[in-house]
Design an enzyme around this catalytic site. Structure first.
Site, PDB file in Angstrom:
ATOM      1  N   LYS A  58       0.844  -1.205   0.000  1.00  9.67           N
ATOM      2  CA  LYS A  58       0.000   0.000   0.000  1.00  9.67           C
ATOM      3  C   LYS A  58       0.876   1.252   0.000  1.00  9.67           C
ATOM      4  O   LYS A  58       0.595   2.223  -0.705  1.00  9.67           O
ATOM      5  CB  LYS A  58      -0.938  -0.006   1.216  1.00  9.67           C
ATOM      6  CG  LYS A  58      -2.027  -1.067   1.100  1.00  9.67           C
ATOM      7  CD  LYS A  58      -2.786  -1.328   2.398  1.00  9.67           C
ATOM      8  CE  LYS A  58      -3.730  -2.522   2.203  1.00  9.67           C
ATOM      9  NZ  LYS A  58      -4.429  -2.934   3.426  1.00  9.67           N
TER      10      LYS A  58
ATOM     11  N   GLN B  76      -4.315  -1.250   9.706  1.00 13.69           N
ATOM     12  CA  GLN B  76      -4.266  -2.590   9.121  1.00 13.69           C
ATOM     13  C   GLN B  76      -4.882  -3.625  10.073  1.00 13.69           C
ATOM     14  O   GLN B  76      -4.504  -3.718  11.231  1.00 13.69           O
ATOM     15  CB  GLN B  76      -2.823  -2.967   8.781  1.00 13.69           C
ATOM     16  CG  GLN B  76      -2.673  -4.314   8.101  1.00 13.69           C
ATOM     17  CD  GLN B  76      -3.347  -4.367   6.731  1.00 13.69           C
ATOM     18  OE1 GLN B  76      -3.214  -3.444   5.923  1.00 13.69           O
ATOM     19  NE2 GLN B  76      -4.084  -5.438   6.458  1.00 13.69           N
TER      20      GLN B  76
ATOM     21  N   ASP C 275     -10.775   2.899   4.077  1.00 14.79           N
ATOM     22  CA  ASP C 275     -11.094   1.466   4.044  1.00 14.79           C
ATOM     23  C   ASP C 275     -12.607   1.255   4.022  1.00 14.79           C
ATOM     24  O   ASP C 275     -13.065   0.151   3.754  1.00 14.79           O
ATOM     25  CB  ASP C 275     -10.515   0.787   5.293  1.00 14.79           C
ATOM     26  CG  ASP C 275      -9.466  -0.255   4.950  1.00 14.79           C
ATOM     27  OD1 ASP C 275      -9.301  -0.543   3.749  1.00 14.79           O
ATOM     28  OD2 ASP C 275      -8.829  -0.774   5.883  1.00 14.79           O
TER      29      ASP C 275
END
Ligand code: NDP
Length: 284
Positions: free
Chosen positions: A54, A98, A121
């Site tokens: 990412k 994460q 997200d």
């Protein structure tokens, strides 16, 4: 018949190139350099790999990668405090914590702290609520990657019978909601579904997000169906999807694993980060 291959690697490269061009235009128009903050708590090896990709992709597209490593021993208050600081930081437009967090930390509570405007997200209660309500907002990345693939391959969605297997908050549920928004008639299956094969055989579009290698076999798929395999399963023979390779004999189109949905997730994360920067710092 052999199914057409839905090339996620190529589509993801296209999406990334478009995001890079849009980032450059946004900055040229006086916008700030978009910034994506990644938070990695603990030392889960798979999470390290994901976060590294990412960060690499954001830098490639002109998005600043602002990374925070947090020790596994951090307290709930410390992790939530970091999220609050990132919420308040004007150079940060997207925040990605994460998953999974180490045992002992309440992941939902951490996610809930993320400013919905920076929730790239798309997994906070507010973002998921907006999805249910049909309001504009940042959508979860893997599910929006699935829809992007269907659109790029011009799969007719309106009125189509879509069957999703898997009801996780990360994939199955939001995929079902996005398909519904696109006017599919949606069936959502899971481990308690009585007649999975019967449900699947009715599908024009089948999305598998299960986590069981090769569970979907060709006898469960209607001839001509479009099959999207979200599954990524590590097996002794390498990465395998939830869809058995023999499905290619009956489906009209199929995503490979790897190289299907996988590469789309990061591409959609980048688009979300740019969209977040655009709404947080609109240019004239
Ligand atoms: P979860 O384990 O959270 O959910 C799996 C779902 O599958 C559950 O809803 C479960 O039902 C259902 N299920 C399990 N076994 C069966 C069965 N035998 N028949 C019918 N349904 C079943 O997984 P995720 O949604 O997080 O991930 C699914 C897959 O997608 C995984 O392989 C994962 O690695 C992959 N993935 C890929 C991504 C990408 O491409 N970038 C991103 C995220 C995930 P129940 O709810 O009843 O238990």
């Amino acid at each position: 018949v052999t199914a057409r291959r839905i090339d996620g690697t190529a589509v993801a490269a296209d999406v990334r190139a478009a995001v890079a061009a849009d980032v450059a235009a946004f900055v040229a128009a006086g916008g700030p350099k978009p910034g994506l903050a990644t938070v990695l708590v603990g030392d889960d090896p798979a999470s390290h790999v994901y976060v590294r990709s990412k960060r690499r992709v954001s830098e490639e597209l002109g998005i600043a990668s602002l990374h925070h490593d947090v020790p596994a021993t951090a307290s709930q208050a410390e992790v939530e405090g970091l999220v609050e600081r990132l919420n308040a930081d004007a150079t940060v437009h997207g925040i990605l914590v994460q998953s999974p967090l180490p045992d002992g930390l309440d992941e939902e509570a951490v996610f809930a702290r993320i400013d919905p405007a920076k929730d790239v997200d798309g997994l906070t209660p507010v973002s998921l609520g907006r999805l249910v309500l049909g309001q504009p907002g940042l959508r979860p990345c893997t599910p929006s990657g699935v829809l992007e693939l269907l659109r790029r391959y011009e799969v007719p969605l309106e009125g189509a019978r879509a069957v999703v297997v898997g009801r996780s908050t990360l994939v199955g549920k939001p995929v079902a909601l996005l398909l519904l928004e696109a006017n599919c008639t949606v069936t959502l299956c899971h481990s308690r579904t009585r007649d999975l094969a019967g449900e699947l055989r009715r599908a024009d579009i089948l999305v598998a997000a299960i986590g069981r290698p090769g569970l979907i076999t060709k006898d469960m798929v209607a001839p001509g169906a479009v099959v999207i395999d979200v599954g990524i399963n590590r097996t002794p023979d390498g990465l395998r999807g939830d869809v058995h390779p023999d499905v290619a004999e009956v489906a009209s189109a199929l995503t490979p694993v790897p190289g299907g949905v996988g590469p789309m997730t990061i591409a959609m994360l980048m688009r979300n980060t740019l969209d977040a920067a655009r709404s947080l710092a609109p240019t004239p």
